[in-house]
Design a protein around this motif. Sequence first.
Motif, PDB file in Angstrom:
ATOM      1  N   VAL A  48       8.809   3.978   1.375  1.00  0.00           N
ATOM      2  CA  VAL A  48       7.850   2.918   1.090  1.00  0.00           C
ATOM      3  C   VAL A  48       8.362   1.642   1.746  1.00  0.00           C
ATOM      4  O   VAL A  48       9.541   1.311   1.632  1.00  0.00           O
ATOM      5  CB  VAL A  48       7.680   2.691  -0.432  1.00  0.00           C
ATOM      6  N   GLN A  96       7.571  -2.632   2.415  1.00  0.00           N
ATOM      7  CA  GLN A  96       6.866  -3.791   1.869  1.00  0.00           C
ATOM      8  C   GLN A  96       6.796  -4.854   2.954  1.00  0.00           C
ATOM      9  O   GLN A  96       7.797  -5.161   3.614  1.00  0.00           O
ATOM     10  CB  GLN A  96       7.589  -4.341   0.650  1.00  0.00           C
ATOM     11  N   TYR A 122       2.177  -2.881   0.374  1.00  0.00           N
ATOM     12  CA  TYR A 122       3.023  -1.714   0.574  1.00  0.00           C
ATOM     13  C   TYR A 122       2.399  -0.727   1.551  1.00  0.00           C
ATOM     14  O   TYR A 122       1.182  -0.617   1.655  1.00  0.00           O
ATOM     15  CB  TYR A 122       3.251  -0.974  -0.755  1.00  0.00           C
ATOM     16  N   ALA A 123       3.281   0.001   2.236  1.00  0.00           N
ATOM     17  CA  ALA A 123       2.873   1.148   3.040  1.00  0.00           C
ATOM     18  C   ALA A 123       3.674   2.341   2.521  1.00  0.00           C
ATOM     19  O   ALA A 123       4.897   2.264   2.397  1.00  0.00           O
ATOM     20  CB  ALA A 123       3.152   0.907   4.514  1.00  0.00           C
ATOM     21  N   PHE A 124       2.981   3.397   2.165  1.00  0.00           N
ATOM     22  CA  PHE A 124       3.609   4.603   1.635  1.00  0.00           C
ATOM     23  C   PHE A 124       3.624   5.668   2.724  1.00  0.00           C
ATOM     24  O   PHE A 124       2.609   5.919   3.368  1.00  0.00           O
ATOM     25  CB  PHE A 124       2.829   5.134   0.427  1.00  0.00           C
ATOM     26  N   VAL A 147      -0.985   7.833  -4.847  1.00  0.00           N
ATOM     27  CA  VAL A 147      -0.567   6.433  -4.669  1.00  0.00           C
ATOM     28  C   VAL A 147      -1.536   5.501  -5.385  1.00  0.00           C
ATOM     29  O   VAL A 147      -1.122   4.584  -6.097  1.00  0.00           O
ATOM     30  CB  VAL A 147      -0.474   6.058  -3.174  1.00  0.00           C
ATOM     31  N   GLU A 148      -2.817   5.724  -5.216  1.00  0.00           N
ATOM     32  CA  GLU A 148      -3.817   4.858  -5.839  1.00  0.00           C
ATOM     33  C   GLU A 148      -3.705   4.878  -7.358  1.00  0.00           C
ATOM     34  O   GLU A 148      -3.962   3.871  -8.014  1.00  0.00           O
ATOM     35  CB  GLU A 148      -5.215   5.247  -5.380  1.00  0.00           C
ATOM     36  N   LYS A 196      -0.606  -2.072  -4.620  1.00  0.00           N
ATOM     37  CA  LYS A 196      -1.440  -2.486  -3.499  1.00  0.00           C
ATOM     38  C   LYS A 196      -0.899  -1.857  -2.217  1.00  0.00           C
ATOM     39  O   LYS A 196       0.124  -2.273  -1.691  1.00  0.00           O
ATOM     40  CB  LYS A 196      -1.459  -4.013  -3.372  1.00  0.00           C
ATOM     41  N   CYS A 197      -1.592  -0.848  -1.726  1.00  0.00           N
ATOM     42  CA  CYS A 197      -1.174  -0.129  -0.532  1.00  0.00           C
ATOM     43  C   CYS A 197      -2.199  -0.356   0.569  1.00  0.00           C
ATOM     44  O   CYS A 197      -3.386  -0.129   0.374  1.00  0.00           O
ATOM     45  CB  CYS A 197      -1.048   1.363  -0.832  1.00  0.00           C
ATOM     46  N   HIS A 198      -1.726  -0.794   1.725  1.00  0.00           N
ATOM     47  CA  HIS A 198      -2.648  -1.016   2.834  1.00  0.00           C
ATOM     48  C   HIS A 198      -2.508   0.020   3.944  1.00  0.00           C
ATOM     49  O   HIS A 198      -3.330   0.074   4.852  1.00  0.00           O
ATOM     50  CB  HIS A 198      -2.467  -2.428   3.415  1.00  0.00           C
ATOM     51  N   TYR A 229      -1.119   4.279   4.719  1.00  0.00           N
ATOM     52  CA  TYR A 229      -0.566   5.558   4.302  1.00  0.00           C
ATOM     53  C   TYR A 229      -0.068   6.260   5.555  1.00  0.00           C
ATOM     54  O   TYR A 229      -0.838   6.478   6.492  1.00  0.00           O
ATOM     55  CB  TYR A 229      -1.619   6.430   3.613  1.00  0.00           C
ATOM     56  N   ARG A 254      -6.527   3.317   7.885  1.00  0.00           N
ATOM     57  CA  ARG A 254      -5.449   3.105   6.907  1.00  0.00           C
ATOM     58  C   ARG A 254      -4.394   4.198   6.928  1.00  0.00           C
ATOM     59  O   ARG A 254      -3.457   4.169   6.141  1.00  0.00           O
ATOM     60  CB  ARG A 254      -6.044   3.004   5.497  1.00  0.00           C
TER      61      ARG A 254
END
Length: 155
Positions: free
Chosen positions: A88, A90, A95-97, A119-120, A125-127, A129, A144
């Motif tokens: 992950v 930041q 965040y990017a997972f 993740v959701e 807050k993930c922008h 994947y 995304r």
Amino acid sequence: MDPLSLFYYRYVFRNASARQLLDPEVFYDRHVFQDFEENYVPHMFKEICRQYLVRQNRTGKIEPAFDAIGKYWYDDPANKTSGEFDVVTQDPEGYAFYEAKFRKSPITQKMVDEEIAQVEATGLKCHRYGFFSRSGFEAGESDRTVFIDLPQMFG
């Protein structure tokens, strides 16, 4: 511990007696092969993916550049759920997972959708994947999602 030392103590030192008695190929087949393929390499693959992202970030190839990198895990006893995300990052957008899969078969769209849903469900807050795959993809990228395979990592 570095990967070479880890390999030595996990397979060679632990099985020193058998190593002295067996042909090297028989020793490998009995004491190394299965665990190496199913546990050791997949674990190391996650670290290689993390290092890849750090290198890409340092050379300005990740936009926006991230400030932190690690892994994320959660345990929600009330809902009887838990999970771990391999890498992950930041950055100023959130965040990017990234999920790293060292599988013999490609990552499918169903797998991508399941990871995104997981993740959701965390509420973070993930922008972005990202998915790393040893065997490629049978899924479509979106604005995304990022798909990274071995030729891209080592090309």
